[in-house]
Design a protein around this motif. Structure first.
Motif, PDB file in Angstrom:
ATOM      1  N   PRO A 141       0.898  -1.173  -0.109  1.00  0.00           N
ATOM      2  CA  PRO A 141      -0.117  -0.198  -0.004  1.00  0.00           C
ATOM      3  C   PRO A 141       0.953   1.051  -0.209  1.00  0.00           C
ATOM      4  CG  PRO A 141      -0.801  -1.669   1.673  1.00  0.00           C
ATOM      5  CD  PRO A 141       0.417  -1.902   1.207  1.00  0.00           C
ATOM      6  N   SER A 142       0.313   2.346  -0.601  1.00  0.00           N
ATOM      7  CA  SER A 142       1.264   3.508  -0.672  1.00  0.00           C
ATOM      8  C   SER A 142       1.430   4.041   0.798  1.00  0.00           C
ATOM      9  CB  SER A 142       0.222   4.656  -1.459  1.00  0.00           C
ATOM     10  OG  SER A 142      -0.041   4.214  -2.629  1.00  0.00           O
ATOM     11  N   GLU A 143       0.503   3.704   1.777  1.00  0.00           N
ATOM     12  CA  GLU A 143       0.903   4.488   3.060  1.00  0.00           C
ATOM     13  C   GLU A 143       2.134   3.722   3.654  1.00  0.00           C
ATOM     14  OE1 GLU A 143      -1.896   3.148   2.124  1.00  0.00           O
ATOM     15  OE2 GLU A 143      -3.349   5.020   2.046  1.00  0.00           O
ATOM     16  N   PHE A 150       4.569  10.563   7.051  1.00  0.00           N
ATOM     17  CA  PHE A 150       4.279  11.378   5.709  1.00  0.00           C
ATOM     18  C   PHE A 150       2.860  10.916   5.350  1.00  0.00           C
ATOM     19  CE2 PHE A 150       3.931  11.345   1.153  1.00  0.00           C
ATOM     20  CZ  PHE A 150       4.135  12.629   0.772  1.00  0.00           C
ATOM     21  N   ALA A 151       2.487   9.703   5.352  1.00  0.00           N
ATOM     22  CA  ALA A 151       1.125   9.389   5.159  1.00  0.00           C
ATOM     23  C   ALA A 151       0.071   9.886   6.070  1.00  0.00           C
ATOM     24  CB  ALA A 151       0.731   7.844   5.309  1.00  0.00           C
ATOM     25  N   ARG A 152       0.219  10.237   7.178  1.00  0.00           N
ATOM     26  CA  ARG A 152      -0.585  11.028   8.082  1.00  0.00           C
ATOM     27  C   ARG A 152      -0.532  12.435   7.658  1.00  0.00           C
ATOM     28  NH1 ARG A 152       1.100   8.827  12.137  1.00  0.00           N
ATOM     29  NH2 ARG A 152       2.706  10.377  12.730  1.00  0.00           N
ATOM     30  N   GLU A 153       0.582  13.071   7.719  1.00  0.00           N
ATOM     31  CA  GLU A 153       0.380  14.655   7.390  1.00  0.00           C
ATOM     32  C   GLU A 153       0.074  14.835   5.888  1.00  0.00           C
ATOM     33  OE1 GLU A 153       1.757  18.205   8.798  1.00  0.00           O
ATOM     34  OE2 GLU A 153       1.989  16.151   9.665  1.00  0.00           O
ATOM     35  N   TYR A 154       0.196  13.977   5.032  1.00  0.00           N
ATOM     36  CA  TYR A 154      -0.284  14.166   3.602  1.00  0.00           C
ATOM     37  C   TYR A 154      -1.844  13.905   3.704  1.00  0.00           C
ATOM     38  CZ  TYR A 154      -0.877  13.492  -1.361  1.00  0.00           C
ATOM     39  OH  TYR A 154      -1.499  13.680  -2.715  1.00  0.00           O
ATOM     40  N   ASN A 155      -2.343  12.884   4.398  1.00  0.00           N
ATOM     41  CA  ASN A 155      -4.010  12.824   4.441  1.00  0.00           C
ATOM     42  C   ASN A 155      -4.399  14.021   5.281  1.00  0.00           C
ATOM     43  OD1 ASN A 155      -3.951  10.862   3.018  1.00  0.00           O
ATOM     44  ND2 ASN A 155      -3.469   9.123   4.829  1.00  0.00           N
ATOM     45  N   ALA A 156      -3.839  14.617   6.271  1.00  0.00           N
ATOM     46  CA  ALA A 156      -4.198  15.668   6.971  1.00  0.00           C
ATOM     47  C   ALA A 156      -4.429  16.883   6.210  1.00  0.00           C
ATOM     48  CB  ALA A 156      -3.427  15.927   8.158  1.00  0.00           C
TER      49      ALA A 156
END
Length: 697
Positions: A141-143, A150-156
């Motif tokens: 998965p991309s996450e 990074f995944a959490r910051e990008y989604n936020a």
């Protein structure tokens, strides 16, 4: 009877003694040489006037007496100024590009600050890919590719962006991200034969015999070297994040040699000054950062005088050069480069020392983050690696073409790009993006999305910090505004603070930094946050030192209005500062700089807020100025009409403005007392900078 025939010197009367040591200008070499030069110029001018008067009398013509009150610069005509500027070289170096040219040139030459040297492997083969993948499995998965942070910051950021678009009455499709991922993951590239590509790249050609290949190549030609050339070459960037690149070098002499080799080859190739023996006829204006390192400046001075052989050299700070180029008397300058962003307030030809801020992010961080976001959304070119030369050039092209700060046209759109690599077929990729083009430059206002993990690796590994000879304190300039940024990072962004070494380096005494006592909204000054109980600007008190009564050190307040540092002896924790990446949201950094630059003067604060100027290559992002103005007005709503963010006047290129100001400065003649000649440097060395710099050295 006397004990010795040696003459006895009587004691000085402590109640009444006097000395004239260094109390007159003629006792200081630098000032004495200036006076002698002006005296010789006046003598020469008087002789020329007498000769012209006699010539006019002999020919029976009237003679117009010159105005004795007219300065020499004003008496010079345009031809004289052009002839004077044609012998002046202006150099402005950056982490990614250098701009240089003669002071009479309309525009400078742009040279990448890179050198390619023979090696067993290329930089792509010798290092991990960029952006750094946590997991290299393309089926994962991309996450998991770039880590949870990074995944959490990008989604936020994406969620906040959708919320703001709904607030602006924009149409938001719920499945936009899914459409992008599905298209990108199922669309293969189209292959085009190299001979059928009309825009194919002209790669740097090497001799057929590898033994005859040059030992090094600099500038644009180095970036156009094929990855699998024979022999192999490896790229080195001597400057990174505004500092000499101690991370990728193991030897200080080699690092400095590469830096000056790029300068030397660029002067020869770009300016046509191929014979180094002729350089003694030229002067040099070298532009330095507002928060510079003394070891770097002194080394540049030594090299330009001794090795390059320039007739004379002078230094000017970046923000001051920007005001020269724009013709502003007072302004808040935001210089956004490739790997650093500097902010300073300038007034009446002087950079206000307390206002200087140097942030370690810029256009390259946006390039890397944009590539990371597209890969996160399953870009069909999954092998994207910024360490490869053709991919780096492609990433810069994509950033310039698709990033923006305007959300008007943010929808799922289809674009394409051509991947051109030496010896391979051209591949045409058709891909889709949604909000990546705006979220990447939005990192200027949310720098936690950038990767700061390696920006301090190797810091002071080769080049020690300049320290005071008497008390051992750090000697490099440091402003209260920069201290406020460091305190902000230590409070709110722990990911930008590197872990402490196992054994603390033996640097110098390290008293502790005072910790802000309470949190306030946005980390802004107290009076800008509506805190009515706080005073607009408290006066930093001077605490007496326990043992060392050394020279005064920078003092000021952090972004919350709390005191940082002390006036005597108390120095911020140097070891902590060396482990802290100075970053802050752009609008907060600007307000912090203006807060410390204006002091308690409300008129000056309003003046700086009304003359904010965006310059630098990274400032060319479309709609960045209006968006920054909106963020500033939201941060300080009590100034609804005063805030104005403007681009350079007269349609000047923001990336060239600092160099342009240096060229204007280089044309000044007798009014410029900052020139350093070979005679002065031979006798005084780097001490001459105390007398010649336009700012407090």
């Amino acid at each position: 009877m006397e004990f010795s025939s040696w003459p006895q010197v009587p004691m000085i009367n402590q109640k009444n003694y006097y000395t004239e040591f260094l109390k007159r200008d003629d006792q200081i070499l630098a000032l004495r040489l200036q006076q002698d030069e002006r005296l010789n110029a006046r003598k020469k001018a008087a002789v020329d006037i007498d000769r012209a008067r006699a010539q006019a009398a002999q020919e029976g013509l009237p003679f117009l007496e010159p105005d004795p009150d007219l300065d020499e610069d004003e008496a010079m005509n345009d031809d004289d100024i052009d002839n004077y500027g044609s012998k002046t070289i202006v150099i402005n170096v950056g982490s990614q590009n250098m701009r240089l040219g003669l002071a009479t040139d309309a525009l400078p030459k742009t040279v990448p600050m890179v050198i390619a040297k023979k090696a067993a492997r290329s930089e792509a083969e010798d290092s991990e890919p960029r952006p750094k993948r946590v997991k290299l499995d393309e089926d994962a998965p991309s996450e998991e590719w770039f880590g949870e942070d990074f995944a959490r910051e990008y989604n936020a950021m994406a969620q906040d962006f959708r919320t703001s678009r709904r607030g602006n009455k924009r149409r938001v499709l719920p499945n936009s991200r899914e459409l992008v991922i599905k298209w990108n993951s199922t669309t293969p590239p189209e292959r085009i034969p190299e001979h059928s590509d009309p825009l194919r790249i002209d790669w740097t050609e090497l001799p057929a015999n590898p033994a005859k290949a040059p030992d090094y190549i600099v500038g644009s030609a180095a970036l156009r070297l094929p990855e699998k050339s024979k022999p192999r070459y490896q790229l080195y960037w001597p400057l990174r994040h505004g500092w000499l690149n101690e991370k990728e070098y193991d030897n200080r002499n080699m690092l400095e040699r590469d830096f000056f080799l790029i300068l030397e080859e660029s002067i020869k190739n770009e300016l046509g000054l191929t014979h180094k023996k002729d350089w003694n006829q030229y002067s040099c204006v070298f532009i330095v950062p507002d928060l510079y390192e003394k070891a770097f400046v002194t080394k540049v001075l030594d090299e330009l005088i001794r090795d390059f052989g320039f007739q004379r050299v002078c230094f000017i700070q970046e923000s001051l050069a920007a005001t020269f180029g724009a013709g502003y008397g007072a302004a808040c300058i935001i210089d956004m480069g490739a790997q650093k962003t500097s902010i300073s307030c300038v007034e009446d030809g002087m950079v206000i020392e307390e206002s200087r801020v140097n942030l370690k992010y810029g256009g390259y961080d946006v390039t890397e983050t944009f590539a990371k976001m597209m890969l996160f959304d399953r870009l069909n070119y999954a092998d994207f690696n910024l360490m490869r030369r053709h991919d780096f050039l492609l990433a810069e092209e994509l950033k310039e073409g698709f990033t923006t700060m305007s959300d008007e046209n943010i929808t799922v759109q289809t674009y394409d790009f051509h991947l051109r690599a030496s010896g391979q077929e051209t591949r045409k990729y058709t891909f889709k993006i949604y909000d990546e083009g705006m979220l990447a430059p939005l990192g200027y206002f949310r720098p936690t999305i950038f990767d700061h993990s390696k920006k301090l690796i190797g810091r002071h590994k080769l080049i020690p910090r300049s320290v005071d000879l008497y008390n051992g304190h750090p000697n490099d300039p440091l402003s209260p505004a920069q201290l406020a940024v460091i305190a902000y990072v230590n409070q709110t962004i722990p990911s930008a603070v590197m872990p402490a070494p196992a054994k603390p380096a033996r640097l110098m005494p390290t008293p502790m930094v005072s910790t802000p006592s309470k949190q306030r909204l946005l980390g802004l000054p107290a009076h800008l946050n509506g805190d009515k109980d706080a005073t607009p600007l408290s006066s930093p008190a001077a605490s007496p030192p326990a043992e060392d009564a050394g020279t005064p050190h920078p003092t000021g307040e952090d972004a919350n209005g709390d005191e940082v540092g002390d006036l005597k002896g108390a120095q911020p924790d140097t070891e902590v500062m060396d482990r802290t990446v100075p970053i802050m949201p752009l609008e907060q950094a600007i307000l912090t700089s203006i807060h410390h630059g204006s002091g308690a003067d409300e008129r000056r604060r309003r003046e700086f807020m009304g003359s904010i100027m965006l310059i630098g290559g990274a400032s060319k992002t479309p709609n960045l100025g209006p968006y920054l103005e909106m963020r500033l007005r939201a941060a300080v709503p009590q100034y609804p009409k005063e805030i104005l963010v403007a681009s350079p006047p007269r349609e000047l290129d923001p990336a060239m403005l600092v160099w342009k100001g240096g060229s204007v400065f280089g044309k000044l003649r007798m009014t410029n007392d900052s020139w350093i000649g070979a005679l002065e440097y031979d006798r005084l060395g780097a001490r001459i900078l105390n007398y010649k710099c336009l700012w407090h050295w």
